[in-house]
Scaffold this motif. Structure first.
Motif, PDB file in Angstrom:
ATOM      1  N   SER A   4       0.852  -1.193   0.000  1.00 33.81           N
ATOM      2  CA  SER A   4       0.000   0.000   0.000  1.00 33.81           C
ATOM      3  C   SER A   4       0.885   1.239   0.000  1.00 33.81           C
ATOM      4  CB  SER A   4      -0.906   0.022   1.237  1.00 33.81           C
ATOM      5  OG  SER A   4      -1.747  -1.105   1.284  1.00 33.81           O
ATOM      6  N   VAL A   5       0.579   2.168  -0.891  1.00 36.58           N
ATOM      7  CA  VAL A   5       1.292   3.448  -0.917  1.00 36.58           C
ATOM      8  C   VAL A   5       0.326   4.524  -0.438  1.00 36.58           C
ATOM      9  CG1 VAL A   5       2.571   5.116  -2.293  1.00 36.58           C
ATOM     10  CG2 VAL A   5       2.730   2.681  -2.829  1.00 36.58           C
ATOM     11  N   ILE A   6       0.625   5.137   0.704  1.00 38.14           N
ATOM     12  CA  ILE A   6      -0.254   6.112   1.343  1.00 38.14           C
ATOM     13  C   ILE A   6       0.246   7.514   1.012  1.00 38.14           C
ATOM     14  CG2 ILE A   6      -1.083   6.966   3.573  1.00 38.14           C
ATOM     15  CD1 ILE A   6      -0.583   4.051   4.609  1.00 38.14           C
ATOM     16  N   THR A   7      -0.598   8.294   0.329  1.00 35.72           N
ATOM     17  CA  THR A   7      -0.181   9.611  -0.154  1.00 35.72           C
ATOM     18  C   THR A   7      -1.207  10.670   0.222  1.00 35.72           C
ATOM     19  OG1 THR A   7       0.852   8.520  -2.056  1.00 35.72           O
ATOM     20  CG2 THR A   7       0.602  10.908  -2.172  1.00 35.72           C
ATOM     21  N   PRO A   8      -0.940  11.475   1.260  1.00 38.86           N
ATOM     22  CA  PRO A   8      -1.845  12.578   1.590  1.00 38.86           C
ATOM     23  C   PRO A   8      -1.698  13.718   0.580  1.00 38.86           C
ATOM     24  CG  PRO A   8       0.040  12.574   3.075  1.00 38.86           C
ATOM     25  CD  PRO A   8       0.182  11.363   2.211  1.00 38.86           C
ATOM     26  N   CYS A   9      -2.826  14.342   0.242  1.00 40.10           N
ATOM     27  CA  CYS A   9      -2.825  15.420  -0.761  1.00 40.10           C
ATOM     28  C   CYS A   9      -3.619  16.610  -0.238  1.00 40.10           C
ATOM     29  CB  CYS A   9      -3.448  14.950  -2.071  1.00 40.10           C
ATOM     30  SG  CYS A   9      -2.657  13.528  -2.836  1.00 40.10           S
ATOM     31  N   TYR A  10      -3.030  17.782  -0.332  1.00 47.85           N
ATOM     32  CA  TYR A  10      -3.736  19.016   0.009  1.00 47.85           C
ATOM     33  C   TYR A  10      -3.342  20.084  -1.011  1.00 47.85           C
ATOM     34  CZ  TYR A  10      -5.239  23.213   2.480  1.00 47.85           C
ATOM     35  OH  TYR A  10      -5.834  24.415   2.804  1.00 47.85           O
ATOM     36  N   ASN A  11      -4.268  20.436  -1.880  1.00 47.37           N
ATOM     37  CA  ASN A  11      -4.037  21.426  -2.937  1.00 47.37           C
ATOM     38  C   ASN A  11      -2.809  21.060  -3.779  1.00 47.37           C
ATOM     39  OD1 ASN A  11      -6.232  22.831  -1.945  1.00 47.37           O
ATOM     40  ND2 ASN A  11      -5.024  24.361  -0.858  1.00 47.37           N
ATOM     41  N   GLU A  12      -2.833  19.875  -4.344  1.00 52.62           N
ATOM     42  CA  GLU A  12      -1.703  19.372  -5.133  1.00 52.62           C
ATOM     43  C   GLU A  12      -2.076  19.150  -6.606  1.00 52.62           C
ATOM     44  OE1 GLU A  12       1.152  19.439  -4.067  1.00 52.62           O
ATOM     45  OE2 GLU A  12       1.260  18.991  -1.925  1.00 52.62           O
ATOM     46  N   GLU A  13      -2.945  20.004  -7.144  1.00 53.83           N
ATOM     47  CA  GLU A  13      -3.387  19.811  -8.528  1.00 53.83           C
ATOM     48  C   GLU A  13      -2.240  19.888  -9.534  1.00 53.83           C
ATOM     49  OE1 GLU A  13      -6.143  22.874  -9.600  1.00 53.83           O
ATOM     50  OE2 GLU A  13      -4.715  24.508  -9.259  1.00 53.83           O
ATOM     51  N   LEU A  14      -1.180  20.620  -9.214  1.00 51.39           N
ATOM     52  CA  LEU A  14      -0.071  20.793 -10.149  1.00 51.39           C
ATOM     53  C   LEU A  14       0.860  19.581 -10.185  1.00 51.39           C
ATOM     54  CD1 LEU A  14       0.887  24.527  -9.412  1.00 51.39           C
ATOM     55  CD2 LEU A  14      -0.535  23.639 -11.265  1.00 51.39           C
ATOM     56  N   VAL A  15       0.725  18.700  -9.215  1.00 51.71           N
ATOM     57  CA  VAL A  15       1.712  17.628  -9.105  1.00 51.71           C
ATOM     58  C   VAL A  15       1.103  16.233  -9.024  1.00 51.71           C
ATOM     59  CG1 VAL A  15       1.848  17.662  -6.580  1.00 51.71           C
ATOM     60  CG2 VAL A  15       3.860  17.018  -7.889  1.00 51.71           C
ATOM     61  N   VAL A  16      -0.195  16.134  -8.739  1.00 47.52           N
ATOM     62  CA  VAL A  16      -0.767  14.820  -8.421  1.00 47.52           C
ATOM     63  C   VAL A  16      -0.685  13.849  -9.597  1.00 47.52           C
ATOM     64  CG1 VAL A  16      -3.157  15.443  -9.030  1.00 47.52           C
ATOM     65  CG2 VAL A  16      -2.718  13.680  -7.299  1.00 47.52           C
ATOM     66  N   GLU A  17      -0.848  14.322 -10.833  1.00 49.74           N
ATOM     67  CA  GLU A  17      -0.763  13.423 -11.984  1.00 49.74           C
ATOM     68  C   GLU A  17       0.653  12.901 -12.191  1.00 49.74           C
ATOM     69  OE1 GLU A  17      -4.201  14.657 -15.093  1.00 49.74           O
ATOM     70  OE2 GLU A  17      -2.662  16.185 -14.779  1.00 49.74           O
ATOM     71  N   GLU A  18       1.642  13.760 -11.967  1.00 47.19           N
ATOM     72  CA  GLU A  18       3.041  13.335 -12.081  1.00 47.19           C
ATOM     73  C   GLU A  18       3.383  12.358 -10.957  1.00 47.19           C
ATOM     74  OE1 GLU A  18       7.052  13.110 -13.423  1.00 47.19           O
ATOM     75  OE2 GLU A  18       5.148  13.636 -14.365  1.00 47.19           O
ATOM     76  N   THR A  19       2.856  12.608  -9.776  1.00 41.85           N
ATOM     77  CA  THR A  19       3.063  11.683  -8.659  1.00 41.85           C
ATOM     78  C   THR A  19       2.501  10.307  -8.995  1.00 41.85           C
ATOM     79  OG1 THR A  19       2.933  13.506  -7.069  1.00 41.85           O
ATOM     80  CG2 THR A  19       2.595  11.278  -6.207  1.00 41.85           C
ATOM     81  N   TYR A  20       1.304  10.286  -9.537  1.00 44.44           N
ATOM     82  CA  TYR A  20       0.673   9.021  -9.942  1.00 44.44           C
ATOM     83  C   TYR A  20       1.524   8.297 -10.984  1.00 44.44           C
ATOM     84  CZ  TYR A  20      -2.461   6.016 -12.637  1.00 44.44           C
ATOM     85  OH  TYR A  20      -3.012   4.955 -13.329  1.00 44.44           O
ATOM     86  N   ALA A  75      -4.410  12.864   7.844  1.00 45.80           N
ATOM     87  CA  ALA A  75      -4.508  12.219   6.534  1.00 45.80           C
ATOM     88  C   ALA A  75      -3.664  10.942   6.505  1.00 45.80           C
ATOM     89  CB  ALA A  75      -4.064  13.189   5.440  1.00 45.80           C
ATOM     90  N   VAL A  76      -2.451  11.011   7.036  1.00 51.81           N
ATOM     91  CA  VAL A  76      -1.603   9.816   7.094  1.00 51.81           C
ATOM     92  C   VAL A  76      -2.249   8.753   7.978  1.00 51.81           C
ATOM     93  CG1 VAL A  76       0.640   8.909   7.814  1.00 51.81           C
ATOM     94  CG2 VAL A  76       0.507  11.118   6.644  1.00 51.81           C
ATOM     95  N   THR A  77      -2.818   9.175   9.108  1.00 55.37           N
ATOM     96  CA  THR A  77      -3.505   8.242  10.000  1.00 55.37           C
ATOM     97  C   THR A  77      -4.636   7.520   9.277  1.00 55.37           C
ATOM     98  OG1 THR A  77      -2.997   9.578  11.964  1.00 55.37           O
ATOM     99  CG2 THR A  77      -4.858   8.053  12.129  1.00 55.37           C
ATOM    100  N   ALA A  78      -5.430   8.262   8.512  1.00 53.77           N
ATOM    101  CA  ALA A  78      -6.539   7.655   7.764  1.00 53.77           C
ATOM    102  C   ALA A  78      -6.019   6.634   6.763  1.00 53.77           C
ATOM    103  CB  ALA A  78      -7.344   8.737   7.050  1.00 53.77           C
ATOM    104  N   GLY A  79      -4.910   6.960   6.091  1.00 52.09           N
ATOM    105  CA  GLY A  79      -4.329   6.028   5.138  1.00 52.09           C
ATOM    106  C   GLY A  79      -3.885   4.737   5.795  1.00 52.09           C
ATOM    107  N   ILE A  80      -3.249   4.858   6.954  1.00 53.40           N
ATOM    108  CA  ILE A  80      -2.798   3.658   7.673  1.00 53.40           C
ATOM    109  C   ILE A  80      -4.005   2.850   8.165  1.00 53.40           C
ATOM    110  CG2 ILE A  80      -1.506   2.815   9.675  1.00 53.40           C
ATOM    111  CD1 ILE A  80       0.331   5.234   9.402  1.00 53.40           C
TER     112      ILE A  80
END
Length: 309
Positions: A4-20, A75-80
């Protein structure tokens, strides 16, 4: 095994596709089954619509959408709490922690038979001298004050196994300092050294105000020494007061005709004792505030939508 890869995001529209894209490349090299758990922490930009587009074409993309912004640690807690993997990697969406390092972490995990592989930053590109200096000294001061020893120059970027995940899910405290809690658990924890990069795009989500709050959470969660400091400051103020009273008494006996009490000494004592009192009350207030949050027993986060779970 499932990763599982846990990735919190907050206002990351400029980077989320590259992260994916980069995470998918790394996952293909692992040869493992996997899930990409993105937590949308109340973003106010197009982060969530972009994540939804990715999830429609790729069922390995799972989304936890918060009802509002609850903060990075929540956010990290929710992912875990919601990940299903035998292993989990916590990594931010900004690409400062390169996804390619996950391959090194997996290699170290297998070689060392470790429960935790935590990332240690050999260098930090694109960060100010102030942030580098304060971060360096914070971890070292925290180690001096805490009964638990934490690895320095680390963040939340790490690989954890199911044993750590299950133990973490048993912890119900509200103001979490996750990297500290994982260190506190024990088990076998080994480092993975890497070069931290500059943000791929966008702005930091940790301005000075949030950095200070995060630092105080870490300190108050793992140390009672500030309370002891308040006690010693109280003792010091009493000693200063007694010495000052003794000096005044001696001077009045030796030179009664020339000794005149003035405003300077009065103001000094008021400022000194007043400062000590405010400092100790402030320290006590921080601990009481944490107790207040725990006593309310509100959930750490609220999930408005789950996608692909």
């Amino acid at each position: 095994m499932v990763l599982s890869v846990i990735t919190p995001c907050y206002n990351e529209e400029l980077v989320v596709e590259e992260t994916y894209r980069r995470l998918k490349e790394v996952m293909a090299k692992t040869g493992m089954n996997y899930e990409l758990v993105f937590i949308n922490d109340g973003s106010r930009d197009n982060t969530y619509p972009l994540l939804l587009q990715l999830s429609e074409s790729d069922k390995t993309v799972k989304i936890l959408n918060f009802s509002r912004n609850f903060g990075h640690q929540c956010a990290v807690t929710a992912g875990i709490n919601h990940c299903t993997g035998d292993l989990a990697v916590i990594i931010d969406a900004d690409l400062q922690d390169p996804p390619e390092v996950i391959l090194d972490m997996l290699e170290i995990y297998r070689r060392e038979q470790a429960n935790v592989v935590y990332g240690v930053r050999k260098s930090r590109e694109g960060e100010s001298w102030f942030k580098l200096t304060t971060a360096k000294w914070f971890y070292r001061i925290l180690n001096k004050l805490s009964d638990v020893q934490f690895p320095v120059d680390t963040g939340d970027f790490r690989l954890i196994d199911r044993k750590i995940i299950d133990e973490f899910n048993r912890l119900h405290e509200k103001n979490k300092y996750i990297r500290g809690l994982i260190s506190w658990m024990g088990y076998k924890q080994v480092p993975c050294y890497y070069e931290r990069k500059e943000r791929f795009a966008g702005e930091t989500k940790y301005p000075l105000r949030k950095m200070l709050k995060f630092a105080s959470t870490g300190l108050l969660s793992f140390s009672k020494k500030p309370l002891k400091l308040a006690i010693w400051l109280g003792v010091l103020s009493v000693l200063v007061g007694l010495i000052y009273a003794l000096v005044i008494l001696i001077l009045k006996i030796i030179h009664p005709e020339s000794f005149v009490l003035g405003w300077t000494s009065t103001i000094f004592m008021i400022i000194f004792f007043g400062g000590i009192q405010l400092l100790t009350i402030g320290v006590l207030g921080e601990y009481i505030g944490n107790l207040f949050d725990e006593a309310k027993d509100r959930p750490e986060y609220i999930i408005s939508e789950k996608v692909n779970f």
